[in-house]
Motif scaffolding. Structure first.
Motif, PDB file in Angstrom:
ATOM      1  N   TRP A 184       0.868  -1.356   0.195  1.00 32.32           N
ATOM      2  CA  TRP A 184       0.029   0.148   0.151  1.00 32.32           C
ATOM      3  C   TRP A 184       0.881   1.224   0.104  1.00 32.32           C
ATOM      4  CZ3 TRP A 184       0.333   3.563   3.756  1.00 32.32           C
ATOM      5  CH2 TRP A 184       0.977   3.120   5.247  1.00 32.32           C
ATOM      6  N   MET A 185       2.247   1.261   0.830  1.00 32.67           N
ATOM      7  CA  MET A 185       2.974   2.455   0.637  1.00 32.67           C
ATOM      8  C   MET A 185       3.460   2.510  -0.973  1.00 32.67           C
ATOM      9  SD  MET A 185       5.395   1.511   3.722  1.00 32.67           S
ATOM     10  CE  MET A 185       4.864   1.448   5.308  1.00 32.67           C
ATOM     11  N   VAL A 205       1.523   1.573  -3.631  1.00 28.56           N
ATOM     12  CA  VAL A 205       0.815   2.336  -4.268  1.00 28.56           C
ATOM     13  C   VAL A 205       0.312   3.831  -4.173  1.00 28.56           C
ATOM     14  CG1 VAL A 205      -2.122   2.263  -4.315  1.00 28.56           C
ATOM     15  CG2 VAL A 205      -0.521   0.112  -4.593  1.00 28.56           C
ATOM     16  N   ALA A 206       0.579   4.108  -2.729  1.00 22.67           N
ATOM     17  CA  ALA A 206       0.305   5.540  -2.501  1.00 22.67           C
ATOM     18  C   ALA A 206       1.531   6.405  -3.166  1.00 22.67           C
ATOM     19  CB  ALA A 206       0.540   5.712  -0.871  1.00 22.67           C
ATOM     20  N   ASP A 212       0.475   6.918  -6.724  1.00 21.92           N
ATOM     21  CA  ASP A 212      -0.646   7.902  -6.705  1.00 21.92           C
ATOM     22  C   ASP A 212      -0.254   9.196  -6.562  1.00 21.92           C
ATOM     23  OD1 ASP A 212      -2.532   5.954  -6.807  1.00 21.92           O
ATOM     24  OD2 ASP A 212      -3.091   5.828  -4.928  1.00 21.92           O
ATOM     25  N   ALA A 213       0.943   9.542  -5.817  1.00 22.86           N
ATOM     26  CA  ALA A 213       1.486  10.947  -5.415  1.00 22.86           C
ATOM     27  C   ALA A 213       1.945  11.288  -6.834  1.00 22.86           C
ATOM     28  CB  ALA A 213       2.279  10.974  -4.549  1.00 22.86           C
TER      29      ALA A 213
END
Length: 75
Positions: free
Chosen positions: A15-16, A18-19, A22-23
């Motif tokens: 999830w990190m 993916v974050a 996304d950024a």
């Protein structure tokens, strides 16, 4: 009894990643160059990890000092 050997150190989770992706996508959609967005996010994440490790260094050293005492067997 296996709880003593469990590795509880934080890991880079999916999830990190993916974050961070996304950024990068948000910065690119705002008009920033892909290369600049990628470098910016990687540099900020690197500084964050370095700062976190520097602040945890003293705590990790004191935890490591206790482990050999607890792992000795009594005869």
């Amino acid at each position: 009894m296996g709880y003593r050997r469990r590795d509880t150190r934080p890991r880079l989770a999916l999830w990190m990643l993916v974050a961070l992706g996304d950024a990068i996508l948000l910065l690119v959609s705002a008009g920033v160059s892909v290369l600049i967005a990628l470098l910016g996010v990687v540099i900020v994440a690197g500084f964050g990890v370095a700062a976190w490790r520097l602040t945890r260094r003293g705590a990790l050293a004191s935890e490591d000092a206790v482990v050999p005492v607890l792992s000795r067997r009594r005869a």
